[in-house]
Design a protein around this motif. Structure first.
Motif, PDB file in Angstrom:
ATOM      1  N   TYR A   3       0.843  -1.180   0.000  1.00 30.63           N
ATOM      2  CA  TYR A   3       0.000   0.000   0.000  1.00 30.63           C
ATOM      3  C   TYR A   3       0.889   1.245   0.000  1.00 30.63           C
ATOM      4  O   TYR A   3       2.044   1.209   0.389  1.00 30.63           O
ATOM      5  N   ASN A   7      -3.279   5.300  -0.979  1.00 32.29           N
ATOM      6  CA  ASN A   7      -4.344   4.642  -0.217  1.00 32.29           C
ATOM      7  C   ASN A   7      -4.730   5.462   1.011  1.00 32.29           C
ATOM      8  O   ASN A   7      -5.921   5.577   1.346  1.00 32.29           O
ATOM      9  N   VAL A  44     -19.523  -1.470   1.417  1.00 33.07           N
ATOM     10  CA  VAL A  44     -18.312  -2.296   1.474  1.00 33.07           C
ATOM     11  C   VAL A  44     -18.663  -3.770   1.272  1.00 33.07           C
ATOM     12  O   VAL A  44     -17.979  -4.504   0.559  1.00 33.07           O
ATOM     13  N   PHE A  48     -17.216  -6.553  -1.340  1.00 38.61           N
ATOM     14  CA  PHE A  48     -16.489  -7.711  -0.804  1.00 38.61           C
ATOM     15  C   PHE A  48     -17.121  -9.020  -1.266  1.00 38.61           C
ATOM     16  O   PHE A  48     -16.429  -9.934  -1.744  1.00 38.61           O
ATOM     17  N   ARG A 359      -4.836   1.448 -11.230  1.00 39.40           N
ATOM     18  CA  ARG A 359      -5.616   1.798 -10.043  1.00 39.40           C
ATOM     19  C   ARG A 359      -6.483   3.020 -10.312  1.00 39.40           C
ATOM     20  O   ARG A 359      -7.664   3.045  -9.949  1.00 39.40           O
ATOM     21  N   ILE A 419      -9.112   3.001  -1.359  1.00 35.08           N
ATOM     22  CA  ILE A 419      -8.541   2.643  -0.063  1.00 35.08           C
ATOM     23  C   ILE A 419      -7.874   1.271  -0.124  1.00 35.08           C
ATOM     24  O   ILE A 419      -6.836   1.032   0.497  1.00 35.08           O
ATOM     25  N   PHE A 420      -8.464   0.364  -0.910  1.00 35.94           N
ATOM     26  CA  PHE A 420      -7.990  -1.024  -0.906  1.00 35.94           C
ATOM     27  C   PHE A 420      -7.157  -1.377  -2.129  1.00 35.94           C
ATOM     28  O   PHE A 420      -6.367  -2.324  -2.072  1.00 35.94           O
ATOM     29  N   THR A 422      -4.202  -1.469  -4.760  1.00 35.68           N
ATOM     30  CA  THR A 422      -2.786  -1.130  -4.762  1.00 35.68           C
ATOM     31  C   THR A 422      -2.383  -0.674  -6.147  1.00 35.68           C
ATOM     32  O   THR A 422      -3.105  -0.872  -7.118  1.00 35.68           O
TER      33      THR A 422
END
Length: 422
Positions: A3, A7, A44, A48, A359, A419-420, A422
């Motif tokens: 990260y 991020n 979220v 997920f 990204r 945020i998640f 990379t």
């Protein structure tokens, strides 16, 4: 996975968007923070579950292949109707075959086919049951009324006018906060009609475009709920659960669903073609005026896109986009808000693979995946006013605010992915 500071900036950007919504709230002391927190949790959770549950991930990945088949079938119809203009054999020698792609004939008719299929699936109860299932989840977790949950869920698959039409019998009795939520959900999501189009445009440069566009639309529903409840919280006297009545029957038969689905698809097709022609013409006029008034900067003319990029680049940086991609990101977000999200997706699909970090490209899919722009706002307010004239003033009062809430819900989605990723 490694990260980076990008991020961390996405975490800051996520909180910044919530803070902006809070500052714009019409009643900060009435914000239902539990509902907002659960909505963000669902946002979220959708991502997920759909990216990690094996059979759902397989289903998402297979959609791209299914859309390829659907596009191939649509091509058969367009070639039968338009001949070589739609990619059929040309009656002459082709000098530059690489320039033969005609957007309005070879790509956009997919919207008509998807519209007809969606109408049939709704009449058969398949799409309706799916919306009711999602609406049930929203009702049980967030305490939304049945009609409100159904209307929000329908926004994932239906257009900005069609989705509110599902809850038309309830509009007259809805509170302003609930009307605002319905409008925000319509602005933050995209219809299946254009969802397939976006996937078709993007999958050349992004192999998993189908997964991202579908997940973005699902995530937009709880994001819209969070933004709507912060910016227009319910009054203490608002009744959370309304009297249940059956939703209206949209179609009388399969043939009626097919015919009306085609008609609705044609209407959307004509509108999109007209919107592209006028929007591109306005951009060209503005660029001509800017070139006449402002000297070149950094060896190139000042254009509308460059202005959007320069103005929004600092904000995109705060949301977690790397600085080298911020001008491109700001330009796309500006085009999406002021003109049309389709133009922004076309522009995104044309950016070379090495020009934009993977990204950043994925984050932008989520940030652009929503109807929130001024043209769509006018269509939604006009459609709602026609459905329920007694609440026309509420639609007008809340319209612009709902558009900005939809924009921020889309940005919230992209920032959450940032945020998640990379």
């Amino acid at each position: 996975m490694d990260y980076s500071f990008d991020n961390l900036r996405s975490v800051f950007g996520f909180l910044l968007l919530l803070a902006i919504a809070w500052a714009w709230s019409s009643g900060r002391n009435r914000i239902p923070y539990r509902t907002v927190a659960i909505a963000i949790g669902l946002q979220v959770g959708f991502a997920f579950i759909m990216f990690t549950v094996p059979f759902l991930r397989t289903a998402l990945q297979s959609i791209a292949a299914g859309l390829g088949v659907l596009l191939q079938a649509t091509g058969e119809g367009t070639r039968f109707a338009f001949g070589y203009l739609a990619g059929g054999p040309a009656p002459f020698d082709e000098v530059n075959p690489e320039n033969n792609m005609i957007l309005a004939i070879q790509i956009l008719p997919l919207m008509i086919v998807v519209s007809a299929i969606a109408a049939i699936l709704w009449h058969w109860g398949i799409l309706e049951k799916l919306c009711q299932g999602i609406g049930f989840v929203l009702q049980r977790t967030l305490g939304l009324s049945g009609p409100l949950g159904l209307g929000t869920a329908a926004s994932i698959f239906l257009g900005m006018v069609e989705a509110p039409m599902i809850v038309r019998p309830y509009l007259e009795r809805m509170s302003r906060a609930d009307i605002f939520l319905v409008m925000t959900a319509a602005m933050a999501t995209v219809a299946g009609t254009v969802m397939a189009l976006y996937i078709t445009l993007l999958q050349v440069t992004i192999p998993e475009a189908a997964s991202h566009v579908i997940v973005a639309s699902f995530m937009a529903a709880p994001a819209a709920i969070a933004m709507a409840r912060i910016m227009q919280p319910p009054e203490p006297a608002d009744d959370a659960i309304q009297k249940e009545v059956p939703p209206p029957k949209l179609y009388q038969s399969t043939m009626d669903a097919f015919a009306r689905g085609v008609q609705d698809g044609v209407n959307v097709f004509i509108f999109v073609v007209g919107m592209i022609v006028v929007a591109v013409a306005l951009i060209a006029l503005t660029d001509i005026a800017l070139a006449a008034w402002i000297p070149d900067v950094d060896g190139g003319p000042v254009t509308t896109g460059r202005l959007f990029g320069w103005l929004l680049a600092p904000f995109m940086y705060l949301l977690g986009i790397p600085w080298e991609d911020c001008v491109d990101a700001g330009r796309l977000i500006g085009i999406k808000m002021v003109l049309n999200e389709l133009l922004a997706f076309i522009d995104l699909s044309a950016i070379a693979e090495g020009q934009l970090a993977p990204r950043s490209r994925v984050m932008l899919i989520y940030m652009l995946c929503g109807f929130a722009n001024f043209g769509a706002l006018a269509i939604m307010v006009g459609g709602l006013s026609a459905m329920c004239r007694s609440r026309r003033q509420d639609f007008l009062d809340l319209g612009l605010k709902s558009m900005w809430a939809g924009v921020m819900a889309n940005l919230l989605n992209g920032t959450l992915l940032g945020i998640f990723l990379t």
